[in-house]
Motif scaffolding. Structure first.
Motif, PDB file in Angstrom:
ATOM      1  N   TRP A 280       0.866  -1.176   0.000  1.00 16.62           N
ATOM      2  CA  TRP A 280       0.000   0.000   0.000  1.00 16.62           C
ATOM      3  C   TRP A 280       0.899   1.221   0.000  1.00 16.62           C
ATOM      4  N   VAL A 281       0.745   2.085  -0.988  1.00 18.82           N
ATOM      5  CA  VAL A 281       1.589   3.273  -1.137  1.00 18.82           C
ATOM      6  C   VAL A 281       0.701   4.507  -1.100  1.00 18.82           C
ATOM      7  N   ALA A 282       1.085   5.496  -0.289  1.00 20.87           N
ATOM      8  CA  ALA A 282       0.365   6.773  -0.207  1.00 20.87           C
ATOM      9  C   ALA A 282       1.375   7.900  -0.322  1.00 20.87           C
ATOM     10  N   TRP A 299      14.115   0.677 -13.565  1.00 20.07           N
ATOM     11  CA  TRP A 299      13.142   1.021 -12.538  1.00 20.07           C
ATOM     12  C   TRP A 299      11.928   1.663 -13.204  1.00 20.07           C
ATOM     13  N   GLN A 300      10.737   1.192 -12.846  1.00 20.80           N
ATOM     14  CA  GLN A 300       9.495   1.686 -13.436  1.00 20.80           C
ATOM     15  C   GLN A 300       8.761   2.575 -12.433  1.00 20.80           C
ATOM     16  N   PHE A 301       8.355   3.759 -12.891  1.00 19.07           N
ATOM     17  CA  PHE A 301       7.600   4.684 -12.038  1.00 19.07           C
ATOM     18  C   PHE A 301       6.277   4.027 -11.636  1.00 19.07           C
ATOM     19  N   SER A 302       5.957   4.091 -10.320  1.00 18.29           N
ATOM     20  CA  SER A 302       4.765   3.405  -9.823  1.00 18.29           C
ATOM     21  C   SER A 302       3.787   4.341  -9.132  1.00 18.29           C
ATOM     22  N   ALA A 303       4.305   5.301  -8.361  1.00 18.10           N
ATOM     23  CA  ALA A 303       3.423   6.204  -7.623  1.00 18.10           C
ATOM     24  C   ALA A 303       4.169   7.484  -7.313  1.00 18.10           C
ATOM     25  N   GLY A 304       3.392   8.554  -7.092  1.00 14.92           N
ATOM     26  CA  GLY A 304       3.969   9.848  -6.790  1.00 14.92           C
ATOM     27  C   GLY A 304       3.495  10.896  -7.774  1.00 14.92           C
ATOM     28  N   GLU A 305       3.988  12.099  -7.602  1.00 17.50           N
ATOM     29  CA  GLU A 305       3.606  13.209  -8.473  1.00 17.50           C
ATOM     30  C   GLU A 305       4.618  13.330  -9.595  1.00 17.50           C
ATOM     31  N   ALA A 306       4.268  12.788 -10.772  1.00 13.80           N
ATOM     32  CA  ALA A 306       5.195  12.806 -11.906  1.00 13.80           C
ATOM     33  C   ALA A 306       5.347  14.220 -12.445  1.00 13.80           C
ATOM     34  N   HIS A 327      -5.386  16.914   2.593  1.00 15.05           N
ATOM     35  CA  HIS A 327      -6.512  16.298   1.885  1.00 15.05           C
ATOM     36  C   HIS A 327      -6.172  15.917   0.453  1.00 15.05           C
ATOM     37  N   LEU A 328      -5.030  16.396  -0.084  1.00 11.48           N
ATOM     38  CA  LEU A 328      -4.635  16.064  -1.445  1.00 11.48           C
ATOM     39  C   LEU A 328      -3.839  14.757  -1.532  1.00 11.48           C
ATOM     40  N   ALA A 329      -3.609  14.119  -0.403  1.00 10.70           N
ATOM     41  CA  ALA A 329      -2.853  12.865  -0.407  1.00 10.70           C
ATOM     42  C   ALA A 329      -3.624  11.776  -1.146  1.00 10.70           C
ATOM     43  N   ARG A 330      -2.910  10.921  -1.835  1.00 17.15           N
ATOM     44  CA  ARG A 330      -3.517   9.836  -2.614  1.00 17.15           C
ATOM     45  C   ARG A 330      -2.841   8.520  -2.258  1.00 17.15           C
ATOM     46  N   ASP A 331      -3.500   7.395  -2.617  1.00 19.21           N
ATOM     47  CA  ASP A 331      -2.924   6.086  -2.333  1.00 19.21           C
ATOM     48  C   ASP A 331      -3.356   5.080  -3.380  1.00 19.21           C
ATOM     49  N   HIS A 332      -2.599   4.002  -3.487  1.00 19.27           N
ATOM     50  CA  HIS A 332      -3.008   2.854  -4.296  1.00 19.27           C
ATOM     51  C   HIS A 332      -2.132   1.657  -3.928  1.00 19.27           C
ATOM     52  N   TYR A 333      -2.465   0.472  -4.481  1.00 17.71           N
ATOM     53  CA  TYR A 333      -1.764  -0.763  -4.141  1.00 17.71           C
ATOM     54  C   TYR A 333      -0.834  -1.174  -5.276  1.00 17.71           C
ATOM     55  N   VAL A 334       0.280  -1.797  -4.880  1.00 16.52           N
ATOM     56  CA  VAL A 334       1.295  -2.270  -5.818  1.00 16.52           C
ATOM     57  C   VAL A 334       1.533  -3.749  -5.541  1.00 16.52           C
TER      58      VAL A 334
END
Length: 403
Positions: A280-282, A299-306, A327-334
């Motif tokens: 879980w990445v946030a 290395w492949q970009f997975s999460a973050g503000e590109a 409140h602008l924080a985001r998350d998803h699963y890898v």
């Protein structure tokens, strides 16, 4: 005290002189008798040999006296005494004091004031600031380098944070504005990581980053114990972290914006029966998460503000930050296959990995295909590349399958 060795030398020299005198006298008398005695045959030839013998012996006596004189004088000259049982050196070269010479003024260094650090990977011509000496900030701050090595269940972890060349050589020097924390759940079934990057425009951003990363690991451990891996709440997490940073700012008597930072967090659950792990990445801001497939050297970009790298000028401005906009924080699963790796990095590394014109990403994909010693990992994080002047932090976890 009398020097017996010196007296013996004198006696030897005196006896040598008397012996030569007696020998010379005997030869002269013999030659005189030989010349004065008449010979029936070969008389002139005998006389010539006799006179030659006198000349040779005389010359030898005179030459021997002159050549023997300097050693005798040298033996009379007092020299250093060696203790009993000590071995005198066979040969020793001694020179007199050198005449004083004026030293030319030392030129001031133009580019590098210390040798290039060969322990870190270097790309292209490197950065000019990489060769300047490390300076200390005016106030007490966290260390310029931090590193860790750990194993949590099936995961092997390496972490390092190094102050960037642009921050450590200025006058006055700036503190390391990156911060990371690593942890685990009580049962070691989950690994917890947080990486924060303080904004350079904030005066106390290093304190904000430290507070954010520390609170993130603590609060994530609480969430795992209360709601489990599937119930992790990004809004609640980043909201509480923002409140902690604001409280820290109030304690220092400064505005919360002076502690501005970005943050990325991850929780990795133990692998399933097939060795596949979920993470879980946030995130909030431009720190990023990357994955590495063991069969793909990149290395492949997975999460973050590109960042938009197609623009003429790549902007470092971030859309969200703590404590202002949680409140602008985001998350998803890898998903991580056996042997795959997950890296959480600040933009000091992420920008270099995302640059298609360089070969930094390829190097790190090959260097970190499998876990390396923490010392080697730290040296890699301190890489030297053109225009890479920011602090750099990386936390990498390799999935080794079921423990």
């Amino acid at each position: 005290m009398r020097d017996d060795g010196r007296d013996d030398s004198r006696r030897d020299g005196l006896m040598d002189g008397r012996l030569r005198a007696v020998l010379f006298a005997a030869v002269v008398i013999g030659a005189f008798i030989e010349v004065s005695t008449p010979h029936r045959r070969y008389g002139p030839l005998v006389d010539m040999f006799a006179l030659a013998a006198v000349g040779v012996v005389g010359a030898a006596a005179v030459w021997g006296s002159e050549s023997a004189a300097p050693p005798a004088r040298q033996r009379d000259r007092p020299g250093p005494e060696h203790p009993s049982g000590a071995t005198a050196p066979i040969c020793r070269y001694v020179t007199g004091p050198a005449a004083p010479q004026s030293q030319p003024p030392r030129p001031r260094p133009f580019l590098r004031e210390r040798p290039t650090d060969l322990s870190v990977p270097r790309f292209g011509d490197g950065a000019r600031a990489q060769g300047y000496p490390w300076l200390l900030p005016e106030r007490t701050v966290q260390n310029g380098i931090a590193a860790d090595e750990a194993t949590v269940g099936a995961f092997t972890l390496r972490a390092a944070s190094v102050i960037g060349p642009g921050h450590r050589c200025g006058q006055p020097a700036e503190p390391r504005q990156d911060s990371y924390r690593i942890g685990r759940s009580r049962d070691s079934r989950h690994a917890i990581v947080a990486v924060a990057d303080g904004l350079s425009s904030a005066a106390w951003s290093d304190a904000g980053a430290t507070t954010a990363s520390s609170q993130a690991v603590t609060l994530l451990r609480e969430q795992i114990e209360t709601v489990g891996f599937g119930g992790l709440d990004v809004k609640g997490l980043y909201g509480r972290i923002a409140a902690s940073i604001a409280g820290h700012a109030a304690g220092r008597g400064v505005e919360p914006s002076h502690l501005a930072t970005v943050l990325i967090t991850a929780v990795l659950a133990e692998p399933d029966a097939n060795g596949v792990a979920r993470a879980w990445v946030a995130w909030l801001g431009d720190s990023s998460a990357w994955t590495l497939d063991p069969h793909v050297p990149l290395w492949q970009f997975s999460a973050g503000e590109a960042k938009d790298r197609t623009a003429a000028v790549v902007s470092n401005e971030v859309a969200g930050r703590l404590p202002d906009t949680p409140h602008l924080a985001r998350d998803h699963y890898v998903t991580l296959a056996p042997g795959a790796a997950l890296a959480l990095v600040t933009d000091g590394i992420g920008d270099a990995w995302a640059d298609p014109a360089g070969n930094v990403n390829t190097y790190f994909a090959n260097a970190w295909r499998s876990p390396v010693p923490a010392t080697r990992f730290t040296a890699d994080v301190g890489f030297d590349a053109p225009q890479c002047l920011d602090d750099r932090t990386a936390v990498v976890l390799w999935n080794g399958g079921r423990a």
